[in-house]
Design a protein around this motif. Sequence first.
Motif, PDB file in Angstrom:
ATOM      1  N   SER A 282      36.875  33.278  61.222  1.00 31.68           N
ATOM      2  CA  SER A 282      37.956  32.855  62.225  1.00 31.68           C
ATOM      3  C   SER A 282      38.606  33.625  63.015  1.00 31.68           C
ATOM      4  O   SER A 282      37.970  34.823  63.123  1.00 31.68           O
ATOM      5  CB  SER A 282      38.796  32.376  61.284  1.00 31.68           C
ATOM      6  N   PHE A 283      38.472  33.188  64.601  1.00 34.03           N
ATOM      7  CA  PHE A 283      38.954  34.091  65.164  1.00 34.03           C
ATOM      8  C   PHE A 283      39.939  34.688  64.822  1.00 34.03           C
ATOM      9  O   PHE A 283      40.441  36.266  65.502  1.00 34.03           O
ATOM     10  CB  PHE A 283      39.835  33.329  66.376  1.00 34.03           C
TER      11      PHE A 283
ATOM     12  N   GLU B 283      34.316  32.615  71.793  1.00 32.35           N
ATOM     13  CA  GLU B 283      33.310  31.813  71.492  1.00 32.35           C
ATOM     14  C   GLU B 283      31.933  32.223  72.276  1.00 32.35           C
ATOM     15  O   GLU B 283      31.088  30.574  72.203  1.00 32.35           O
ATOM     16  CB  GLU B 283      34.686  30.809  72.624  1.00 32.35           C
ATOM     17  N   ASN B 284      31.548  32.425  72.720  1.00 33.76           N
ATOM     18  CA  ASN B 284      30.625  33.184  73.676  1.00 33.76           C
ATOM     19  C   ASN B 284      29.429  33.499  72.412  1.00 33.76           C
ATOM     20  O   ASN B 284      28.317  32.477  72.839  1.00 33.76           O
ATOM     21  CB  ASN B 284      30.571  34.237  74.386  1.00 33.76           C
ATOM     22  N   LEU B 285      30.368  33.911  70.611  1.00 33.41           N
ATOM     23  CA  LEU B 285      29.284  34.151  70.019  1.00 33.41           C
ATOM     24  C   LEU B 285      29.479  32.953  69.726  1.00 33.41           C
ATOM     25  O   LEU B 285      28.114  32.992  68.447  1.00 33.41           O
ATOM     26  CB  LEU B 285      30.524  35.137  69.421  1.00 33.41           C
ATOM     27  N   GLN B 286      29.789  32.476  69.292  1.00 34.45           N
ATOM     28  CA  GLN B 286      30.818  30.889  68.592  1.00 34.45           C
ATOM     29  C   GLN B 286      29.340  29.707  68.851  1.00 34.45           C
ATOM     30  O   GLN B 286      28.670  29.214  68.653  1.00 34.45           O
ATOM     31  CB  GLN B 286      31.341  30.293  68.334  1.00 34.45           C
ATOM     32  N   GLU B 287      29.149  29.862  70.165  1.00 33.81           N
ATOM     33  CA  GLU B 287      28.095  28.540  71.257  1.00 33.81           C
ATOM     34  C   GLU B 287      26.944  29.003  71.208  1.00 33.81           C
ATOM     35  O   GLU B 287      25.518  29.219  72.325  1.00 33.81           O
ATOM     36  CB  GLU B 287      28.949  28.714  72.713  1.00 33.81           C
ATOM     37  N   LYS B 288      26.858  31.212  70.516  1.00 30.88           N
ATOM     38  CA  LYS B 288      25.277  31.165  70.128  1.00 30.88           C
ATOM     39  C   LYS B 288      25.097  31.694  72.163  1.00 30.88           C
ATOM     40  O   LYS B 288      23.063  31.840  72.311  1.00 30.88           O
ATOM     41  CB  LYS B 288      24.008  31.346  69.303  1.00 30.88           C
ATOM     42  N   ASN B 289      25.705  32.073  73.086  1.00 25.38           N
ATOM     43  CA  ASN B 289      25.656  32.800  74.656  1.00 25.38           C
ATOM     44  C   ASN B 289      25.274  34.464  73.771  1.00 25.38           C
ATOM     45  O   ASN B 289      24.778  34.655  75.336  1.00 25.38           O
ATOM     46  CB  ASN B 289      26.188  32.362  75.026  1.00 25.38           C
TER      47      ASN B 289
ATOM     48  N   TYR C 269      29.948  47.024  71.944  1.00 26.45           N
ATOM     49  CA  TYR C 269      30.465  48.214  71.247  1.00 26.45           C
ATOM     50  C   TYR C 269      30.711  46.594  69.630  1.00 26.45           C
ATOM     51  O   TYR C 269      31.046  47.091  68.850  1.00 26.45           O
ATOM     52  CB  TYR C 269      31.546  49.224  71.144  1.00 26.45           C
ATOM     53  N   VAL C 270      31.604  46.318  70.255  1.00 22.03           N
ATOM     54  CA  VAL C 270      32.762  44.668  69.969  1.00 22.03           C
ATOM     55  C   VAL C 270      31.832  44.505  68.520  1.00 22.03           C
ATOM     56  O   VAL C 270      32.054  44.475  67.504  1.00 22.03           O
ATOM     57  CB  VAL C 270      32.900  44.054  71.057  1.00 22.03           C
ATOM     58  N   VAL C 271      30.585  43.488  69.130  1.00 28.30           N
ATOM     59  CA  VAL C 271      29.262  42.968  67.831  1.00 28.30           C
ATOM     60  C   VAL C 271      29.159  44.055  66.908  1.00 28.30           C
ATOM     61  O   VAL C 271      29.112  44.034  65.629  1.00 28.30           O
ATOM     62  CB  VAL C 271      27.988  42.521  69.070  1.00 28.30           C
ATOM     63  N   TYR C 272      28.573  45.478  67.024  1.00 26.63           N
ATOM     64  CA  TYR C 272      28.469  46.359  66.751  1.00 26.63           C
ATOM     65  C   TYR C 272      29.137  46.628  65.380  1.00 26.63           C
ATOM     66  O   TYR C 272      29.022  46.927  64.207  1.00 26.63           O
ATOM     67  CB  TYR C 272      27.522  47.886  66.910  1.00 26.63           C
ATOM     68  N   PHE C 273      30.712  46.746  66.240  1.00 20.88           N
ATOM     69  CA  PHE C 273      31.838  47.410  65.046  1.00 20.88           C
ATOM     70  C   PHE C 273      32.011  45.583  64.162  1.00 20.88           C
ATOM     71  O   PHE C 273      32.288  46.404  63.156  1.00 20.88           O
ATOM     72  CB  PHE C 273      32.845  47.478  65.810  1.00 20.88           C
TER      73      PHE C 273
END
Length: 457
Positions: A3-4, A44-50, A80-84
């Motif tokens: 969750s967020f 939200e960008n991740l959630q929308e698969k963008n 860095y946010v995604v990898y971490f």
Amino acid sequence: MKSFDEFIEIFQSRFWRKLKETIVPFEEIPKGKAKKKFLKDFYENLQEKNYQPKSPREYIVFDKHNLVSRIVPTFEIQDYVVYFYCVKALEPFIAETEDRIPGTFGGWTLSNGLRDGEKDEITELESQYLNSAPYGSDTSYNPLAWRRHWQQFQKLAYDYANQTDFGYALKFDIANFYDCINLNLLEEKIRTATTGADHYEDVSLLFHFLRQWNKPLEGYFPKTVGIPQDEIQDCSRILANFYLRVFDNEMYKSCRKKKSKYLRYSDDMILFCPSKKEALSLIFYASKELHKIGLNINSSKVDTFENREKFNEYWAFEIFELLEDENIKDKKTLNEAVALYFEKYQESPKRVSILRRLLAADFEVLNKKNRSLLKNEYVNKEFLSNCDYRMMKKIYNKMNEESANHMVSLLTKLTFELNYNSFHYNYRKFREKVLKIDELDIEKMFIESKIEELKLF
């Protein structure tokens, strides 16, 4: 995916502080409300698969050794946010657990189970322990964990070498380890480890990043081999260690059958055996097992030790014992250690490690001869060319005015001579943070032009 509220909780202050410490500064790092908005919009960008990985901000070129370059990417904040996030979410399955193979080091968690007090201790003591461990990463999320695990590794190496049944040892490492990790095999291993857990999307997101981050060099073709040796290192460290888990188990079982010991830190391995026969049999077995996962032993970095005396001298145990925390400020012991360095270890493979450790010492307790000789070991082009800005700072602060000026003069000369842009980035940061020179003077203009000239793209 979390969750967020769970997502945002992952990114504590230390994550953002490490981004600020990069030698390739970000134009802007969000703060306060802007930080929360950035994470909310990105979630939200991740959630929308963008989400699409961006090209690295820069490729930092280091002098690996013997004229060979190591190229290290430094990423945009979103990457860095995604990898971490991905590695942090998968930690319970891929980082060190209670069933860790004895004698293996490298897979501790991103926080390593920090207690509240230890979080403060890290901030307070980071500079004190700077570069004390050869494998310590000053840009990691927990530099003290690197040092702590390295010390445990060293202690085991000493204990194993000095057991009565020791007769022969082999030290070796993996050729181009991170660059050769098979992404399809790594993904299979992670998906198997997370079977039954709600992490399908996290794994997919992780490998979307790992396959797409290097477009400037590899174009639109997805990467199939290699994980990044990025500037912060910790996420790749955990993945690399996990990749070797089955190999570790096979080596541990085989060594037990042959009454031998197996020790590994990252990709550096040591076999302690009763005789040469067992050692040769085990390194042959290691070659076969590594080949199964697309890896090979680095043939140029296999060292043999026919007795404990040679092994102990190679590892310089006697001088590191003198330089343990409880001795590092003792006048008599410290002078003894420095004298021993010049007597036996000035040409040792552990020379740089010893000099890094000595930076934690109080030079004022050294006698005049030792202090003068030791300062000369630091203030020369060979040593300074491989210093990051933190080490430059520690050396500079231990010098008198004349030596400090000479040091800066040498650093300036190296700006003209070196082709490894890691030096120029570090020297620029040293000038800004230590010398407090931030204005655009002639020297800074040249450093900036040299950085631009040395860019890969």
